[in-house]
Design a protein around this motif. Structure first.
Motif, PDB file in Angstrom:
ATOM      1  N   ARG A 164       0.837  -1.198   0.000  1.00  0.00           N
ATOM      2  CA  ARG A 164       0.000   0.000   0.000  1.00  0.00           C
ATOM      3  C   ARG A 164       0.869   1.243   0.000  1.00  0.00           C
ATOM      4  NH1 ARG A 164      -4.784  -0.386   3.217  1.00  0.00           N
ATOM      5  NH2 ARG A 164      -4.918   1.886   3.233  1.00  0.00           N
ATOM      6  N   GLY A 165       0.361   2.280  -0.657  1.00  0.00           N
ATOM      7  CA  GLY A 165       1.050   3.567  -0.619  1.00  0.00           C
ATOM      8  C   GLY A 165       1.117   4.098   0.809  1.00  0.00           C
ATOM      9  N   ILE A 166       1.991   5.069   1.025  1.00  0.00           N
ATOM     10  CA  ILE A 166       2.247   5.491   2.404  1.00  0.00           C
ATOM     11  C   ILE A 166       2.591   6.982   2.450  1.00  0.00           C
ATOM     12  CG2 ILE A 166       4.745   5.002   2.487  1.00  0.00           C
ATOM     13  CD1 ILE A 166       3.568   3.048   4.912  1.00  0.00           C
ATOM     14  N   ASP A 167       2.180   7.632   3.512  1.00  0.00           N
ATOM     15  CA  ASP A 167       2.559   9.029   3.764  1.00  0.00           C
ATOM     16  C   ASP A 167       3.426   9.080   5.024  1.00  0.00           C
ATOM     17  OD1 ASP A 167       1.223  10.449   1.694  1.00  0.00           O
ATOM     18  OD2 ASP A 167      -0.686  10.160   2.754  1.00  0.00           O
ATOM     19  N   ILE A 168       4.512   9.830   4.952  1.00  0.00           N
ATOM     20  CA  ILE A 168       5.453   9.910   6.085  1.00  0.00           C
ATOM     21  C   ILE A 168       5.803  11.377   6.337  1.00  0.00           C
ATOM     22  CG2 ILE A 168       7.720   9.201   6.961  1.00  0.00           C
ATOM     23  CD1 ILE A 168       7.765   6.982   4.840  1.00  0.00           C
ATOM     24  N   ALA A 169       5.642  11.809   7.585  1.00  0.00           N
ATOM     25  CA  ALA A 169       6.080  13.171   7.956  1.00  0.00           C
ATOM     26  C   ALA A 169       7.125  13.052   9.063  1.00  0.00           C
ATOM     27  CB  ALA A 169       4.895  14.006   8.435  1.00  0.00           C
ATOM     28  N   ILE A 170       8.241  13.712   8.859  1.00  0.00           N
ATOM     29  CA  ILE A 170       9.395  13.517   9.745  1.00  0.00           C
ATOM     30  C   ILE A 170       9.791  14.821  10.444  1.00  0.00           C
ATOM     31  CG2 ILE A 170      11.881  13.028   9.739  1.00  0.00           C
ATOM     32  CD1 ILE A 170      11.270  11.151   7.331  1.00  0.00           C
ATOM     33  N   ALA A 171      10.036  14.687  11.750  1.00  0.00           N
ATOM     34  CA  ALA A 171      10.617  15.805  12.507  1.00  0.00           C
ATOM     35  C   ALA A 171      11.712  15.212  13.387  1.00  0.00           C
ATOM     36  CB  ALA A 171       9.558  16.484  13.369  1.00  0.00           C
ATOM     37  N   SER A 172      12.704  16.012  13.734  1.00  0.00           N
ATOM     38  CA  SER A 172      13.825  15.451  14.494  1.00  0.00           C
ATOM     39  C   SER A 172      14.464  16.496  15.376  1.00  0.00           C
ATOM     40  CB  SER A 172      14.874  14.901  13.525  1.00  0.00           C
ATOM     41  OG  SER A 172      15.944  14.322  14.243  1.00  0.00           O
ATOM     42  N   ASP A 173      14.957  16.057  16.535  1.00  0.00           N
ATOM     43  CA  ASP A 173      15.787  16.973  17.322  1.00  0.00           C
ATOM     44  C   ASP A 173      17.213  16.429  17.451  1.00  0.00           C
ATOM     45  OD1 ASP A 173      15.506  14.983  19.193  1.00  0.00           O
ATOM     46  OD2 ASP A 173      14.666  16.269  20.771  1.00  0.00           O
ATOM     47  N   VAL A 174      17.574  15.487  16.576  1.00  0.00           N
ATOM     48  CA  VAL A 174      18.963  15.018  16.551  1.00  0.00           C
ATOM     49  C   VAL A 174      19.765  16.026  15.721  1.00  0.00           C
ATOM     50  CG1 VAL A 174      20.520  13.116  16.009  1.00  0.00           C
ATOM     51  CG2 VAL A 174      18.101  12.634  16.523  1.00  0.00           C
TER      52      VAL A 174
END
Ligand code: GLA
Length: 407
Positions: free
Chosen positions: A134-144
């Motif tokens: 299945r298709g997918i949506d990804i939202a990324i945030a980081s404090d590294v």
């Protein structure tokens, strides 16, 4: 939805908000994975050797969901980038692999999560060629911190791999997911790194380091007992940025391969300290020094694990210092900022200090008494100012948990 991760509310909120902005809905879940500090064992991982990293509290959070439209597309957004990137899952095989050293066909930040989707899909298709995705949506945030040698890339890979593993029902364990992350890094981003960072990010545990045999991928948790001993680990981010897809890292790797070839062994893991006199006779001076770093560093990792178990963290200072000297003099991957950080921390009373990560910039760590945090931080900041270096970012880290689903 269950409560958000207590240790990274801002990052978690940012990932979720970005997902909402991208899709107009809430994500199915939130997955996170940490950066790492390596206590000791540098440039040993791709030589099949030993490393002793731990996961840090700084994390990358991925807000993810399957797509309803089922058009088999993957869309990634990041708080670091203005625009999302969208590709068909079928197109991933055309985008990757990226030749080592070449620019990825998508913006580099997107090559990490997309590379993970590609590598995971390939691994699953190898055992079940009819499997749908299945298709997918990804939202990324980081404090590294990025470019600080704290494995911000492994944190993205770990968060994305954990999410896709769950949502695609892949059923892979943490070691297999670490391998997926490493494949993304090597073949989608084009950085010829080892497996230490991904293993640390997947397998981290509070107050412990991971003693990893990079040949067998066997691990042992080594309790650090930092708080009980009244000790802290200070990270000194020199803000000299580095990238392992470029020059120096690759050259060091090539020297190690040459050294192993001259010694007639599969990798430098198979060379011991007792073999060094023979190595010195067989190879040129530079190759020999590269080899000597790796061989002695492997031994230092084994010694550090033994000393930690027998005598505790306060007793490992000399090993950390010897590791730094070996990287500075034999492997030649330190920079003046890292040497200043280490020397100043030691002069201000640190138990031990060394650069951590791939080198050519990034961060140093100092093992210090808890009540010396302010004094050592101030001394390092003052030394950087006196040398006219960019002001460093100095903070403490506690060994923390590895990749997980947060919500
Ligand atoms: C980088 C790489 C790791 C390892 C270290 C050096 O962090 O990603 O695989 O080689 O450098 O120890």
């Amino acid at each position: 939805m269950t409560p958000l991760s207590a240790d990274a509310p801002t990052t978690t909120d940012a990932a979720r908000a970005l997902f909402l902005e991208l899709t107009g809905r809430e994500p199915d879940g939130l997955w996170s994975a940490p950066g790492r500090v390596n206590l000791i064992g540098e440039h040993t991982d791709y030589n099949d050797g030993f490393v002793l990293p731990f996961a840090i509290p700084h994390r990358t959070v991925a807000a993810v969901d399957l797509r309803d439209d089922d058009r088999g597309r993957v869309r990634v957004a990041s708080t670091f980038a203005a625009e999302p990137v969208e590709v068909a899952l079928d197109e991933l095989d055309d985008l990757f692999p990226t030749a080592t050293g070449a620019e990825p066909a998508v913006p580099e930040w997107a090559a990490y999560p997309l590379g993970v989707a590609w590598a995971l899909r390939q691994a699953l298709a190898a055992t079940d060629s009819d499997r749908g995705f299945r298709g997918i949506d990804i939202a990324i945030a980081s404090d590294v911190p990025v470019g600080a040698g704290l494995s911000s890339s492994a944190a993205i890979e770990g968060a994305a791999a954990s999410a896709l593993n769950d949502l695609w029902d892949a059923g892979l364990d943490r070691r297999a997911l670490a391998r997926i992350g490493r494949r993304a890094e090597n073949e989608a981003v084009g950085a010829p790194t080892g497996i230490m960072d991904q293993m640390a990010s997947m397998l981290g545990e509070p107050d412990a380091a991971i003693f990893l045999d990079c040949r067998s991928l066997e691990t042992q948790l080594v309790p650090l007992g930092m708080a009980d001993a009244g000790l802290a680990i200070l990270v000194i981010d020199t803000r000299v940025t580095h990238a392992h897809s470029t020059g120096g890292y690759r050259e060091r790797r090539a020297s190690c391969e040459l050294g192993a070839q001259i010694m007639g062994v599969p990798s430098l893991r198979d060379v011991s300290v007792d073999d060094l006199p023979r190595a010195q006779e067989l190879m040129d001076g530079v190759t020999f020094r590269r080899v000597r770093h790796v061989v002695t560093e492997n031994q230092r990792v084994i010694d550090t694990v033994r000393v930690l178990r027998d005598a505790g963290a306060r007793a490992i200072g000399d090993l950390l210092v010897a590791s730094h000297a070996s990287m500075r003099d034999d492997f030649e991957i330190s920079v003046p900022e890292l040497d200043t950080a280490v020397d100043t921390a030691l002069a201000a009373g640190a138990v031990g200090a060394r650069m951590t990560g791939g080198g050519f910039g990034g961060a140093a760590i100092a093992l210090i008494e808890q009540d010396a945090v302010a004094a050592v931080s101030d001394a390092v900041t003052a030394a950087f100012a006196a040398a006219d270096f960019t002001e460093p970012i100095v903070f403490t880290v506690t060994p923390s948990a590895g990749a997980r689903r947060d919500a």
